[in-house]
Design an enzyme around this catalytic site. Sequence first.
Site, PDB file in Angstrom:
ATOM      1  N   LYS A  75      43.680  70.685  99.946  1.00  0.00           N
ATOM      2  CA  LYS A  75      43.749  71.590  98.802  1.00  0.00           C
ATOM      3  C   LYS A  75      45.198  71.968  98.462  1.00  0.00           C
ATOM      4  O   LYS A  75      45.501  72.300  97.322  1.00  0.00           O
ATOM      5  CB  LYS A  75      42.950  72.866  99.082  1.00  0.00           C
ATOM      6  CG  LYS A  75      41.478  72.656  99.434  1.00  0.00           C
ATOM      7  CD  LYS A  75      40.707  72.013  98.323  1.00  0.00           C
ATOM      8  CE  LYS A  75      39.184  72.141  98.487  1.00  0.00           C
ATOM      9  NZ  LYS A  75      38.640  71.449  99.659  1.00  0.00           N
TER      10      LYS A  75
HETATM   11  C1  LIG Z   1      37.426  70.750  99.806  1.00  0.00           C
HETATM   12  C2  LIG Z   1      37.346  69.804 100.928  1.00  0.00           C
HETATM   13  C3  LIG Z   1      36.603  68.626 100.842  1.00  0.00           C
HETATM   14  C4  LIG Z   1      35.771  68.283  99.631  1.00  0.00           C
HETATM   15  O1  LIG Z   1      36.581  67.983  98.509  1.00  0.00           O
HETATM   16  P1  LIG Z   1      35.953  68.018  97.041  1.00  0.00           P
HETATM   17  O2  LIG Z   1      37.092  67.787  96.120  1.00  0.00           O
HETATM   18  O3  LIG Z   1      35.356  69.372  96.884  1.00  0.00           O
HETATM   19  O4  LIG Z   1      34.913  66.936  96.979  1.00  0.00           O
HETATM   20  C5  LIG Z   1      36.618  67.760 101.917  1.00  0.00           C
HETATM   21  N1  LIG Z   1      37.322  68.052 103.030  1.00  0.00           N
HETATM   22  C6  LIG Z   1      38.051  69.174 103.142  1.00  0.00           C
HETATM   23  C7  LIG Z   1      38.786  69.440 104.412  1.00  0.00           C
HETATM   24  C8  LIG Z   1      38.103  70.083 102.101  1.00  0.00           C
HETATM   25  O5  LIG Z   1      38.832  71.209 102.223  1.00  0.00           O
END
Ligand SMILES: *Cc1c(COP(=O)(O)O)cnc(C)c1O
Length: 495
Positions: free
Chosen positions: A112
């Site tokens: 993120k």
């Molecule tokens: C948010 C997240 C995901 C999923 O990603 P999306 O874009 O919501 O599909 C997978 N792994 C981790 C560690 C995340 O923080």
Amino acid sequence: MDIMYKSTRSDAAKITASQAILKGLSPDGGLFVPEKIPALDKSLAQLAEMSYQETAYEVMKLYLTDFAEEELKGCIQSAYDEKFDTKLIAPIRKAGGAYYLELFHGATIAFKDMALSILPHLMTTSAKKNGVKNEIVILTATSGDTGKAALAGFADVPGTRICVFYPKGGVSAVQEKQMVTQTGDNTHVIGIHGNFDDAQTGVKNIFGDKELAAKMDAAGFQFSSANSINIGRLVPQIVYYVYAYGQLLKQGEIAEGEKINVCVPTGNFGNILAAYYAKLMGLPIGKLLCASNENKVLYDFFGTGVYDRNREFILTSSPSMDILISSNLERLIYRATGEDQAACASLMRSLSENGKYEVTDEMKKALADFCGLTASEAECFAKIRSLYETEGYVIDTHTAVAAASLDKYVKATGDQTKTVIASTASPYKFCRAVMTAIDDANADKEDFALIDDMERISGVVIPPAIEQIRTAPVRHNTQCDKTEMKQAVCQWLGV
Ligand SMILES: *Cc1c(COP(=O)(O)O)cnc(C)c1O
């Protein structure tokens, strides 16, 4: 050429990129999409020579066409700096026959950060460009990682405030500690009694509340979103797929133009959608392998054409993927309808009223680039253990969903295409589950003892994000019911 943005649900007026970033969600409940997907205007060989920051500019300039060159470059320089622990920003590690694109080298050690370290800069630049006088209030629902990355990005950014809702009891201990210790006078964190889908729906309802918007405006506030429904999150995520391709080319792992597959551990469908946009821009990507944990709505959807959220919500050891309503799928559905807003709106209405919808055979053909995969808890744990035992490489529980799914896919199809796995979190963030996967005997140890053990077995130094929470005081302890989110926001803002 200027790219304008329109809603997936109605023919409302088109707006600029900076306006779409400020709004987050369209007033009709739809998501903003670019009216056309731009093509890369640099060759793959040229891209292979570029730094992460240069690649970011080449990709983002094609979408954020109302940003001046120096504005966009300023945002990029402020985002991708020493907050990341490697100059490469997103390095690639080859292990067990796949390429792990490590997206967790930023401040909060989950992918993120890739988008949320730039979103505050894009947002404040957009506010300036559009003469916004109100304070911008970011509301974010989190399944664990977005919350901390957004808090870190927006903390003490002038002209903004941020409130994060997370499912109390539905995130890892490290994730919760990271959020509730967040500093910054403009930050607020609320644990809700409900799951991630409840938090996300609550936030969407607050955004759609016209009366509240008027009250807010009178008080000098306006809402925006840091969730991956915001185009300002999606666009920066396209960058690392282009960068990964360039790096593989530069390292001689692939030939120019050779197709690669990407395998993405998926929750809200933002990360994999960014890979799809990269493909549509001309990046040689073959299959988009969409990996789900035991909440396998997407696996069922790609297999049958029926999206059905009416099922038990399962808490897994990959909590950031414990999601039954994948918001960004709407952007793919919209494309698959042939950009028919009425058809897309009708499917989304069916989802909110009946919890399900079915796509036509025609639409199914448009989804053929995707392949839904899934892995059970046991399969993920076995993969974490075997990768550690054979390669000494420790991956987190989310990345393990992708890695275990990929093994099954290769076995079933014989597809030998080189594959990039989006490695979405540092194993330190899900230390207990990872260490237990490696050795059952670890289940009884203390959290920080396990963290020290992980450093010993992985040879990877404990990241500052983890060291900080060892001693940091708790600053947030607000909780509310899932039905009281609006009141909680009003109380916090004093409106
Ligand atoms: C948010 C997240 C995901 C999923 O990603 P999306 O874009 O919501 O599909 C997978 N792994 C981790 C560690 C995340 O923080």
